[in-house]
Write a protein that holds these residues in place. Structure first.
Motif, PDB file in Angstrom:
ATOM      1  N   SER A  37       5.020   6.811  10.394  1.00 20.43           N
ATOM      2  CA  SER A  37       3.732   6.145  10.226  1.00 20.43           C
ATOM      3  C   SER A  37       2.637   7.067  10.745  1.00 20.43           C
ATOM      4  O   SER A  37       2.908   8.153  11.267  1.00 20.43           O
ATOM      5  CB  SER A  37       3.715   4.828  10.999  1.00 20.43           C
ATOM      6  OG  SER A  37       3.698   5.095  12.391  1.00 20.43           O
ATOM      7  N   ASP A  38       1.396   6.588  10.641  1.00 19.94           N
ATOM      8  CA  ASP A  38       0.282   7.407  11.112  1.00 19.94           C
ATOM      9  C   ASP A  38       0.145   7.403  12.635  1.00 19.94           C
ATOM     10  O   ASP A  38      -0.792   7.978  13.163  1.00 19.94           O
ATOM     11  CB  ASP A  38      -1.027   7.008  10.428  1.00 19.94           C
ATOM     12  CG  ASP A  38      -1.399   5.564  10.674  1.00 19.94           C
ATOM     13  OD1 ASP A  38      -0.716   4.881  11.470  1.00 19.94           O
ATOM     14  OD2 ASP A  38      -2.377   5.110  10.063  1.00 19.94           O
ATOM     15  N   SER A  39       1.087   6.798  13.322  1.00 20.74           N
ATOM     16  CA  SER A  39       1.091   6.889  14.790  1.00 20.74           C
ATOM     17  C   SER A  39       1.817   8.153  15.263  1.00 20.74           C
ATOM     18  O   SER A  39       1.816   8.462  16.446  1.00 20.74           O
ATOM     19  CB  SER A  39       1.764   5.657  15.402  1.00 20.74           C
ATOM     20  OG  SER A  39       3.143   5.640  15.061  1.00 20.74           O
ATOM     21  N   ALA A  41      -4.954  10.398  -2.134  1.00 18.07           N
ATOM     22  CA  ALA A  41      -4.985  10.116  -0.699  1.00 18.07           C
ATOM     23  C   ALA A  41      -6.451  10.039  -0.292  1.00 18.07           C
ATOM     24  O   ALA A  41      -7.256  10.856  -0.720  1.00 18.07           O
ATOM     25  CB  ALA A  41      -4.269  11.205   0.079  1.00 18.07           C
ATOM     26  N   GLU A  42      -6.783   9.063   0.503  1.00 18.40           N
ATOM     27  CA  GLU A  42      -8.169   8.872   0.934  1.00 18.40           C
ATOM     28  C   GLU A  42      -8.529   9.724   2.150  1.00 18.40           C
ATOM     29  O   GLU A  42      -9.651  10.173   2.290  1.00 18.40           O
ATOM     30  CB  GLU A  42      -8.409   7.393   1.261  1.00 18.40           C
ATOM     31  CG  GLU A  42      -8.169   6.458   0.083  1.00 18.40           C
ATOM     32  CD  GLU A  42      -9.100   6.716  -1.080  1.00 18.40           C
ATOM     33  OE1 GLU A  42     -10.287   7.009  -0.843  1.00 18.40           O
ATOM     34  OE2 GLU A  42      -8.640   6.638  -2.236  1.00 18.40           O
ATOM     35  N   ILE A  66       3.520  13.080   2.630  1.00 19.22           N
ATOM     36  CA  ILE A  66       2.991  12.798   3.957  1.00 19.22           C
ATOM     37  C   ILE A  66       1.788  13.713   4.181  1.00 19.22           C
ATOM     38  O   ILE A  66       1.923  14.934   4.159  1.00 19.22           O
ATOM     39  CB  ILE A  66       4.072  13.038   5.033  1.00 19.22           C
ATOM     40  CG1 ILE A  66       5.292  12.167   4.736  1.00 19.22           C
ATOM     41  CG2 ILE A  66       3.511  12.781   6.428  1.00 19.22           C
ATOM     42  CD1 ILE A  66       6.526  12.541   5.533  1.00 19.22           C
ATOM     43  N   TYR A  67       0.629  13.105   4.386  1.00 22.39           N
ATOM     44  CA  TYR A  67      -0.617  13.852   4.571  1.00 22.39           C
ATOM     45  C   TYR A  67      -0.880  14.020   6.065  1.00 22.39           C
ATOM     46  O   TYR A  67      -0.821  13.047   6.822  1.00 22.39           O
ATOM     47  CB  TYR A  67      -1.769  13.115   3.890  1.00 22.39           C
ATOM     48  CG  TYR A  67      -1.557  13.004   2.402  1.00 22.39           C
ATOM     49  CD1 TYR A  67      -2.129  13.918   1.530  1.00 22.39           C
ATOM     50  CD2 TYR A  67      -0.757  11.992   1.868  1.00 22.39           C
ATOM     51  CE1 TYR A  67      -1.924  13.825   0.158  1.00 22.39           C
ATOM     52  CE2 TYR A  67      -0.541  11.895   0.500  1.00 22.39           C
ATOM     53  CZ  TYR A  67      -1.124  12.814  -0.341  1.00 22.39           C
ATOM     54  OH  TYR A  67      -0.920  12.721  -1.699  1.00 22.39           O
ATOM     55  N   VAL A 123      -1.893  11.170   8.653  1.00 26.62           N
ATOM     56  CA  VAL A 123      -3.061  10.336   8.366  1.00 26.62           C
ATOM     57  C   VAL A 123      -2.855   9.408   7.170  1.00 26.62           C
ATOM     58  O   VAL A 123      -3.568   8.425   7.017  1.00 26.62           O
ATOM     59  CB  VAL A 123      -4.337  11.185   8.163  1.00 26.62           C
ATOM     60  CG1 VAL A 123      -4.752  11.838   9.469  1.00 26.62           C
ATOM     61  CG2 VAL A 123      -4.166  12.205   7.056  1.00 26.62           C
ATOM     62  N   GLU A 124      -1.877   9.728   6.332  1.00 22.19           N
ATOM     63  CA  GLU A 124      -1.634   8.885   5.158  1.00 22.19           C
ATOM     64  C   GLU A 124      -0.268   9.214   4.579  1.00 22.19           C
ATOM     65  O   GLU A 124       0.221  10.343   4.705  1.00 22.19           O
ATOM     66  CB  GLU A 124      -2.721   9.114   4.104  1.00 22.19           C
ATOM     67  CG  GLU A 124      -2.749   8.075   3.033  1.00 22.19           C
ATOM     68  CD  GLU A 124      -4.048   8.106   2.239  1.00 22.19           C
ATOM     69  OE1 GLU A 124      -4.043   7.576   1.119  1.00 22.19           O
ATOM     70  OE2 GLU A 124      -5.066   8.629   2.737  1.00 22.19           O
TER      71      GLU A 124
END
Length: 161
Positions: free
Chosen positions: A149-151, A128-129, A103-104, A112-113
């Motif tokens: 999630s990224d939320s 990871a982008e 988890i980024y 974020v990712e």
């Protein structure tokens, strides 16, 4: 005659040295989880899950990560802490025995990712982008189980420096 006696002496020394080494067994190092903090997954103002974290701050800790560990509890994770926010394409699973979700997290502590189900012993880089300042490793399946999630954002509390 002196050469023969010397040769016999060398042979006996080597024989007993090798014999003693055969009796010794090499035991693997047992690395145990050391709780150094807590991390909270937050949706709006509600904490949806809290886990114990171990920190990876030094270069050695970040290079080693969760290598050589045979297990980790579902409510535990390793938080990699960096000085800056940037893409982190250098993760891989060399010598890592357990599948992981990565988890980024950016500098604002927003997810974020996510990379799910990184496989044990796979030496391909995990890319990871999105720029991240923190990366959290948890057991594979954790992201799906808690619907991350990224939320979501995170907060963490360091208990031990």
């Amino acid at each position: 005659m002196k050469i023969f006696k010397f040769s016999v002496l060398v042979f006996l020394c080597l024989f007993f040295a090798c014999k003693n080494n055969k009796d010794k067994t090499v035991k693997p190092i047992e690395i145990t989880f050391e709780k150094e903090g807590e991390l909270y997954f937050i949706d709006k103002n509600d904490t949806i899950k809290t886990i114990a974290i171990e920190l990876a701050k030094s270069d050695y800790e970040q290079q080693t990560g969760l290598m050589h560990r045979s297990s980790m509890e579902m409510d535990q994770g390793m938080l990699f802490m960096y000085q800056d926010e940037r893409p982190r394409p250098t993760f891989y699973m060399k010598n890592t025995q357990i599948p992981l979700d990565l988890i980024y997290i950016n500098a604002e502590k927003q997810i974020v990712e996510i990379n799910k189900n990184a496989q044990p012993y796979n030496e391909n880089p995990i890319r990871a982008e999105q720029p991240a300042q923190y990366v959290l490793e948890v057991n594979a399946g954790f992201v799906n189980q808690y619907k991350l999630s990224d939320s979501l954002s995170v907060e963490f509390k360091i208990l031990k420096q």
